[in-house]
Design a protein around this motif. Structure first.
Motif, short mmCIF file in Angstrom:
data_model
loop_
_atom_site.label_atom_id
_atom_site.label_comp_id
_atom_site.label_asym_id
_atom_site.label_seq_id
_atom_site.Cartn_x
_atom_site.Cartn_y
_atom_site.Cartn_z
N SER A 47 -17.40 -46.84 -90.07
CA SER A 47 -16.59 -47.30 -88.94
C SER A 47 -15.09 -47.27 -89.22
O SER A 47 -14.33 -48.00 -88.61
CB SER A 47 -16.99 -48.73 -88.53
OG SER A 47 -18.38 -48.78 -88.21
N ASP B 56 -19.85 -34.15 -83.84
CA ASP B 56 -20.79 -34.76 -82.89
C ASP B 56 -20.18 -35.86 -82.05
O ASP B 56 -20.82 -36.36 -81.13
CB ASP B 56 -22.03 -35.28 -83.64
CG ASP B 56 -21.67 -36.30 -84.72
OD1 ASP B 56 -20.47 -36.61 -84.87
OD2 ASP B 56 -22.59 -36.76 -85.42
N ARG B 57 -18.93 -36.24 -82.33
CA ARG B 57 -18.26 -37.25 -81.52
C ARG B 57 -17.19 -36.64 -80.61
O ARG B 57 -16.64 -37.34 -79.75
CB ARG B 57 -17.60 -38.30 -82.43
CG ARG B 57 -18.57 -39.06 -83.34
CD ARG B 57 -19.28 -40.17 -82.59
NE ARG B 57 -18.35 -41.21 -82.20
CZ ARG B 57 -17.93 -42.17 -83.01
NH1 ARG B 57 -18.34 -42.24 -84.26
NH2 ARG B 57 -17.11 -43.10 -82.58
N SER C 188 -15.94 -34.70 -77.58
CA SER C 188 -16.47 -34.32 -76.27
C SER C 188 -15.71 -33.16 -75.65
O SER C 188 -16.25 -32.43 -74.83
CB SER C 188 -16.44 -35.53 -75.31
OG SER C 188 -15.13 -36.07 -75.21
N VAL D 241 -12.61 -37.92 -77.88
CA VAL D 241 -13.64 -38.40 -78.79
C VAL D 241 -14.36 -39.57 -78.18
O VAL D 241 -13.74 -40.48 -77.63
CB VAL D 241 -13.02 -38.81 -80.15
CG1 VAL D 241 -14.08 -39.33 -81.09
CG2 VAL D 241 -12.28 -37.63 -80.78
N GLY D 242 -15.67 -39.55 -78.26
CA GLY D 242 -16.47 -40.68 -77.81
C GLY D 242 -16.43 -41.81 -78.81
O GLY D 242 -16.71 -41.61 -80.00
N GLU E 18 -17.49 -45.67 -80.22
CA GLU E 18 -18.62 -46.58 -80.23
C GLU E 18 -18.32 -47.81 -79.38
O GLU E 18 -17.20 -48.31 -79.39
CB GLU E 18 -18.95 -47.01 -81.66
CG GLU E 18 -19.44 -45.86 -82.54
CD GLU E 18 -19.74 -46.32 -83.95
OE1 GLU E 18 -19.37 -47.47 -84.27
OE2 GLU E 18 -20.31 -45.55 -84.72
N GLU F 39 -20.30 -44.84 -73.16
CA GLU F 39 -19.43 -44.52 -74.28
C GLU F 39 -18.00 -44.34 -73.82
O GLU F 39 -17.71 -43.57 -72.91
CB GLU F 39 -19.93 -43.24 -74.96
CG GLU F 39 -19.22 -42.94 -76.27
CD GLU F 39 -19.76 -41.70 -76.93
OE1 GLU F 39 -19.69 -40.62 -76.31
OE2 GLU F 39 -20.26 -41.80 -78.07
#
Length: 436
Positions: free
Chosen positions: A159, A279-280, A282, A300-301, A303, A311
């Motif tokens: 994180s 993978d984050r 978009s 970026v997506g 959390e 998201e």
């Protein structure tokens, strides 16, 4: 009779520093200097022993010593504790740490943690202690613009790789430390695993980090830059025989470097450090395309706090990237399937109206100093609009089939245009029937 140096106050003020005591004694020539040193000594001793009138909380802080330096248990990024009593498997001295604090430390490898300590201390420095099981990403990247080749190791705890625009104190810092591309100096490496010393720092740290991660069941691998995946078109004057695997740019007012890596895009090496995993991401878009530079925006997506929430999307813009590197960056974006939203509706104005020329009434009459990409995009859009206009002009309602109310007029028009062709065809059919 002259003033004498107060030896008692001097020794009490600089206890444990005989070198300073000797230097002051030599420098205390003349009454003015002696009086000055006496006052300094008295002031230091008064700070060391607080008066009884001070609050108890203030006394406690002085008694406990400076915070975040040599606490018996220094907290790691995830809140776990690393103790100086843990057996040190490998200890490497004089390592330059860049983040979270720029200073030379001794790095200690234990079975559960990596931590830094001061040369004259056996305890971890608070904030520079990381549990191996909590490391989410690990990198070894070249240090840009250095005459002598050096490597930066970057370890992100969980994180911490994507720092939002409004960071909170709960987001831990990664650790970034630099090693030269040389062999370790004699006496700088100790510990049980010191027998694994290799020919250079790079090989040693690659082995030490990989083996510690594997020992705790963490499958994270050290990611490196690959010039086959991305390499800058700009030549490095200080190391002409080596390709640059990074692009220089700005994020806000801070300059830095973008690395396009197999698993994402990394921005370093100043706080806040960013790693944006594939993978984050978009979407990627190109903005403010000028003749020599352009900007890149990465969505970026993020959390969310609860599972049911949608998201959130955060945008990170990197500015003043060199136009010569656009082809390589765009190829990287396409290779990894990152959506290009440069011509999305909300970005058209920002992209195509850079350096516009307007008349006195504010109408756009042209573009000045437009870049290659901007002109190409504008021409492509204009060509598409022209093609649509031509299709509308050439459109024949009868070509798509007969419609109500238009059949008779279409037949009449076709007969008129075709002359007697329709009659001649009927006569030929009649003659064929008579012969039969």
């Amino acid at each position: 009779m002259g003033i004498a140096l107060d030896q008692q106050s001097l020794q009490a003020a600089f206890q444990g520093r005989p070198d300073l005591q000797t230097a002051i004694q030599k420098a205390a020539v003349g009454d003015a200097y002696i009086e000055l040193f006496n006052q300094i000594s008295l002031h230091i001793t008064s700070l060391a022993v607080p008066s009884s009138s001070e609050p108890a909380s203030k006394k406690r802080k002085l008694d406990d010593g400076p915070p975040n330096i040599t606490n018996s248990h220094a907290k790691t990024a995830n809140g776990a504790a690393a103790s100086g009593n843990d057996p040190v498997l490998l200890e490497v001295k004089d390592i330059s740490v860049v983040i979270p604090q720029r200073k030379k430390y001794t790095l200690c490898f234990t079975a559960s943690h990596l931590y830094a300590r001061l040369p004259d201390s056996s305890e971890p420095v608070a904030g520079i202690s990381f549990a191996w099981k909590d490391i989410e990403y690990a990198f070894r990247l070249p240090v840009p613009e250095k005459t002598q080749k050096q490597h930066n190791y970057i370890l992100f705890p969980r994180s911490s790789s994507i720092t939002p625009s409004k960071p909170t104190s709960s987001i831990p810092d990664p650790i970034v430390f630099t090693v030269p591309d040389t062999a370790p100096k004699p006496g700088t490496i100790t510990g049980k695993d010191a027998a694994a010393v290799s020919d250079d720092y790079k090989t040693l740290f690659d082995w030490a980090i990989t083996s510690r991660l594997k020992a705790v069941g963490n499958n994270v691998k050290i990611t490196q830059a690959d010039e086959k995946l991305f390499a800058s078109e700009l030549r490095q004057p200080h190391r002409p025989g080596e390709k640059a695997v990074f692009v220089k740019g700005f994020r806000g007012s801070k300059d830095g470097y973008l690395f396009f890596l197999p698993n994402g895009i990394l921005w370093g090496f100043k706080k806040p450090l960013l790693f944006l995993p594939h993978d984050r991401i978009s979407a990627v878009s190109y903005l403010n395309v000028l003749q020599r530079t352009f900007n890149m925006n990465v969505e970026v997506g993020m959390e969310t706090s609860s599972e049911g929430d949608e998201e959130a999307v955060e945008e990170f813009e990197f500015a003043m990237l060199d136009q010569e590197d656009f082809g390589g960056i765009d190829a990287f974006v396409k290779r990894h399937g990152l959506m290009d939203k440069s011509m999305a509706e909300q970005r058209k104005a920002k992209r195509l109206n850079v350096n516009v020329v307007k008349d006195e009434e504010g109408n756009v009459v042209g573009h000045a100093e437009s870049g290659e990409l901007e002109r190409a995009a504008a021409e492509a859009e204009q060509a598409a609009m022209d093609e649509e206009d031509e299709e509308e002009e050439d459109y024949d309602p009868g070509s798509d089939g007969e419609s109500e109310g238009s059949g008779s007029s279409d037949d009449e028009d076709s007969d008129a245009e075709g002359g007697g062709d329709g009659v001649e065809e009927d006569d030929e059919d009649d003659e064929a029937e008579d012969e039969s």
